[in-house]
Design a protein around this motif. Sequence first.
Motif, PDB file in Angstrom:
ATOM      1  N   ASN A   1      46.590  -9.921  33.971  1.00  0.00           N
ATOM      2  CA  ASN A   1      45.412  -9.980  32.862  1.00  0.00           C
ATOM      3  C   ASN A   1      44.566  -8.729  33.073  1.00  0.00           C
ATOM      4  O   ASN A   1      44.176  -8.286  31.958  1.00  0.00           O
ATOM      5  CB  ASN A   1      44.973 -11.391  33.161  1.00  0.00           C
ATOM      6  CG  ASN A   1      45.293 -12.079  32.027  1.00  0.00           C
ATOM      7  OD1 ASN A   1      45.972 -11.932  30.992  1.00  0.00           O
ATOM      8  ND2 ASN A   1      45.375 -13.677  32.416  1.00  0.00           N
ATOM      9  N   GLU A   2      44.249  -8.491  34.236  1.00  0.00           N
ATOM     10  CA  GLU A   2      43.182  -7.478  34.271  1.00  0.00           C
ATOM     11  C   GLU A   2      43.445  -6.303  33.606  1.00  0.00           C
ATOM     12  O   GLU A   2      42.655  -5.420  33.111  1.00  0.00           O
ATOM     13  CB  GLU A   2      43.105  -6.983  36.112  1.00  0.00           C
ATOM     14  CG  GLU A   2      42.530  -8.157  36.702  1.00  0.00           C
ATOM     15  CD  GLU A   2      43.554  -9.286  37.031  1.00  0.00           C
ATOM     16  OE1 GLU A   2      44.756  -9.128  36.718  1.00  0.00           O
ATOM     17  OE2 GLU A   2      42.914 -10.191  37.818  1.00  0.00           O
ATOM     18  N   LEU A   3      44.942  -5.820  33.690  1.00  0.00           N
ATOM     19  CA  LEU A   3      45.429  -4.659  33.023  1.00  0.00           C
ATOM     20  C   LEU A   3      45.307  -4.610  31.648  1.00  0.00           C
ATOM     21  O   LEU A   3      44.618  -3.790  30.935  1.00  0.00           O
ATOM     22  CB  LEU A   3      46.876  -4.153  33.282  1.00  0.00           C
ATOM     23  CG  LEU A   3      47.103  -3.774  34.760  1.00  0.00           C
ATOM     24  CD1 LEU A   3      48.655  -3.298  34.855  1.00  0.00           C
ATOM     25  CD2 LEU A   3      46.767  -2.581  34.948  1.00  0.00           C
TER      26      LEU A   3
ATOM     27  N   SER B   1      48.906  -4.056  19.485  1.00  0.00           N
ATOM     28  CA  SER B   1      50.329  -3.354  19.551  1.00  0.00           C
ATOM     29  C   SER B   1      50.001  -2.047  20.589  1.00  0.00           C
ATOM     30  O   SER B   1      51.043  -1.813  21.468  1.00  0.00           O
ATOM     31  CB  SER B   1      50.479  -2.641  18.189  1.00  0.00           C
ATOM     32  OG  SER B   1      49.528  -2.002  17.792  1.00  0.00           O
ATOM     33  N   GLU B   2      48.918  -1.623  20.711  1.00  0.00           N
ATOM     34  CA  GLU B   2      48.807  -0.439  21.788  1.00  0.00           C
ATOM     35  C   GLU B   2      48.841  -1.026  23.154  1.00  0.00           C
ATOM     36  O   GLU B   2      49.294  -0.286  23.981  1.00  0.00           O
ATOM     37  CB  GLU B   2      47.457   0.346  21.569  1.00  0.00           C
ATOM     38  CG  GLU B   2      47.481   1.250  20.391  1.00  0.00           C
ATOM     39  CD  GLU B   2      45.973   1.797  19.984  1.00  0.00           C
ATOM     40  OE1 GLU B   2      45.980   2.963  19.499  1.00  0.00           O
ATOM     41  OE2 GLU B   2      44.897   1.068  20.309  1.00  0.00           O
ATOM     42  N   VAL B   3      48.232  -2.384  23.335  1.00  0.00           N
ATOM     43  CA  VAL B   3      48.350  -2.868  24.754  1.00  0.00           C
ATOM     44  C   VAL B   3      49.752  -3.025  25.091  1.00  0.00           C
ATOM     45  O   VAL B   3      50.321  -2.718  26.141  1.00  0.00           O
ATOM     46  CB  VAL B   3      47.610  -4.248  24.579  1.00  0.00           C
ATOM     47  CG1 VAL B   3      47.853  -5.004  26.001  1.00  0.00           C
ATOM     48  CG2 VAL B   3      46.097  -4.013  24.722  1.00  0.00           C
ATOM     49  N   ILE B   4      50.652  -3.503  24.055  1.00  0.00           N
ATOM     50  CA  ILE B   4      51.920  -3.974  24.148  1.00  0.00           C
ATOM     51  C   ILE B   4      52.730  -2.516  24.648  1.00  0.00           C
ATOM     52  O   ILE B   4      53.575  -2.513  25.671  1.00  0.00           O
ATOM     53  CB  ILE B   4      52.780  -4.378  23.089  1.00  0.00           C
ATOM     54  CG1 ILE B   4      52.224  -5.829  22.824  1.00  0.00           C
ATOM     55  CG2 ILE B   4      54.131  -4.494  23.104  1.00  0.00           C
ATOM     56  CD1 ILE B   4      52.605  -6.730  21.592  1.00  0.00           C
ATOM     57  N   ILE B   5      52.526  -1.391  23.801  1.00  0.00           N
ATOM     58  CA  ILE B   5      53.294  -0.517  23.965  1.00  0.00           C
ATOM     59  C   ILE B   5      52.927   0.333  25.350  1.00  0.00           C
ATOM     60  O   ILE B   5      53.729   0.956  26.093  1.00  0.00           O
ATOM     61  CB  ILE B   5      53.147   0.401  22.713  1.00  0.00           C
ATOM     62  CG1 ILE B   5      53.870   0.020  21.573  1.00  0.00           C
ATOM     63  CG2 ILE B   5      53.760   2.071  22.920  1.00  0.00           C
ATOM     64  CD1 ILE B   5      53.494   0.357  20.224  1.00  0.00           C
TER      65      ILE B   5
ATOM     66  N   PRO C   1      55.444  -0.793  29.796  1.00  0.00           N
ATOM     67  CA  PRO C   1      55.767   0.046  31.061  1.00  0.00           C
ATOM     68  C   PRO C   1      55.621  -0.862  32.457  1.00  0.00           C
ATOM     69  O   PRO C   1      56.320  -0.669  33.266  1.00  0.00           O
ATOM     70  CB  PRO C   1      54.521   1.001  31.074  1.00  0.00           C
ATOM     71  CG  PRO C   1      54.121   1.035  29.603  1.00  0.00           C
ATOM     72  CD  PRO C   1      54.369  -0.070  28.838  1.00  0.00           C
ATOM     73  N   SER C   2      54.795  -1.633  32.262  1.00  0.00           N
ATOM     74  CA  SER C   2      54.567  -2.510  33.653  1.00  0.00           C
ATOM     75  C   SER C   2      55.590  -3.694  33.826  1.00  0.00           C
ATOM     76  O   SER C   2      55.974  -3.920  34.994  1.00  0.00           O
ATOM     77  CB  SER C   2      53.109  -3.043  33.940  1.00  0.00           C
ATOM     78  OG  SER C   2      53.061  -4.090  32.994  1.00  0.00           O
TER      79      SER C   2
END
Lengths: 355, 283
Positions: free
Chosen positions: B170-172, B184-188, B193-194
Amino acid sequence: MKQLTILILALFMMQACSNSPKKKTEEKSTAKLTLTAAGATFPMPYYNMVFNQYMVKTGTQISYGGIGSGGGIRSLTDKVIDFGATDAYLTDANLQAMPAEVVHIPTVVGAVVIAYNLPGVDSLKLSNQLLEDIFMGKITKWNDPKIKENNPGLTLPEMAVTVVVRSDGSGTTHIFSDFMTKISNLWAEKVGVGKALQWPVGMGAKGNPGVAGTISQTQGAIGYIGSEFAFAQKIQTAKVQNSAGNYISASIASVSAAAQGQIPDDTRIMLTNSDNPESYPISGFTWIILYKEQNYNNRTKDQALATVTFLDWLVSADAQAEAEKVHYSPLPVAAAEKAKAILRTITFDGEALLK
Amino acid sequence: MNSDKITKWVLLLSSFIILFVTGGMIFSLINGSIPAFKNFGFGFIFSNNWNPTEGKEIYGALPFISGTLITSVAALIISLPLSFSASLFLGEYFRGTKMAKVLGTMVDLLAGIPSIVYGLWGFYVLRPFLIDLGIPNQGFGIFTASIILAVMIIPYATSLSTEIIMMVPNELKEAAYSLGATKSEVIINVIVPSARSGIIASYILSFGRALGETMAVTMLIGNANVIPNGLFSTGNTMASVIANQFGEADGLKLSSLMAIGLLLFLITGIINGIGKFIIKKMA
């Protein structure tokens, strides 16, 4: 403490495992006899019916596994059954390969019908040439002039011909391909006879029920199935040209007619393309196979006697009269006599079981 | 003996049983396929001739290997967008909502349906629909089989990827949001990636499942023992030909079916190995 409980549980399970076979054999000796059989699916509707009747009559239970003719032969080779069932008789080479002498008992005569699904077309006639053309993939549309020529009264739709065949190995395929080999040189050369074939065209479905289901669900489909499966699902079947040139549909009478010729003493004969002008040409015996010497694999004499007694009943007029109820034809008298004679050669420790 | 030792022995024994069974299976597959490889050499793998007629017997596995790989890859491609969106929906967008719970249950339910039921549905519902759309061969073939396979593997890919997406710290995500990133930016830029290795691994594992699927495929693929010449042509798969033909097989044919079983075992083994490697390497 926990570990100890696990250990006790494990020990208990082992105990249970080692105990169960012993219990089973005890039960067996006190309960009624059970015969185990396996093999062909083609005669299954008949076998299911008469096996059940025999149980009601005598208390002898017969469990039958419809695992295919090849499976029946293999189970008999492994000596795990009392008798096997097959639609293709064992060739001399097959017989040589068995661990002991095996005899064939014909049980009933069946037909392989050419079933099709064409809405509004109910009296299709197929000449030998048409069968070759369709199953070799040369005719691809139902309104092909060749089909029209052979069926002048019919209005045939412009629909693709979908050939449906058995995807699994099968005695039904063996009977059908035996007939095709007799009527078509091209077929004999390119495809041949067998329980499984390299099909020039068509899609495969598993088992007689699978092919029947696919045909009844697919407009324009045509395929071959054991007659009972077509009758049960009310699928149209074609009239097939026999060796006398007559177009015959599969019926009790026309299938019986195919079996009227000479039958060898060991009953191993294909009935396809019979020269009887009234006969349905894609007919065949189906057999039960068993060892001539019944003392194998620790079988008891009671078990052996129950086996031959049952088979003697199966070829009797009593049981044969039931065949028509499920659209099989009874054995011709000559074949039944020969079957009875063979049964009387079956022995236990060298002594004939039936007198 | 103390209880610790007893436990140790019981556990050792049961693990050895597993080892023994697996080893025995591999041994009997290899043992059974020896005649086929002796007769046809490694050409068995690359030959497309499958002729079981007595006297002309020749067997080649290529039609089935190609059928298996084509249907499985097609199923993976079809299922990818669906299961990926579903896992994002469940693992991120609507995480913890009632909607996600309902959908999650549905996905689990889909995973629990026996393969024969998928086959029936495909045969009686999907196939007539495809025939109406004008799919050739009466709706049988690679395409229909791939669709059914896709539906069957969607739940596996979805639930595995959902788990992995939910494991992204969640921190990320909060850090990204605090910098003004949109969902959507968080998802991409954060979640994908992680969670990448886990998501890829989940698709590889579902691919492995598609390879071995038998019943539903055999009902829809048309069981023609030839190399498919297109997406809509009929074909056959390795699992399906074994299920169809082992009953009547003996001699060389049985050995050839065993050899196909061995090849299928190897292919799924390799696929699973790749999956595990990716998890290890990229995690």
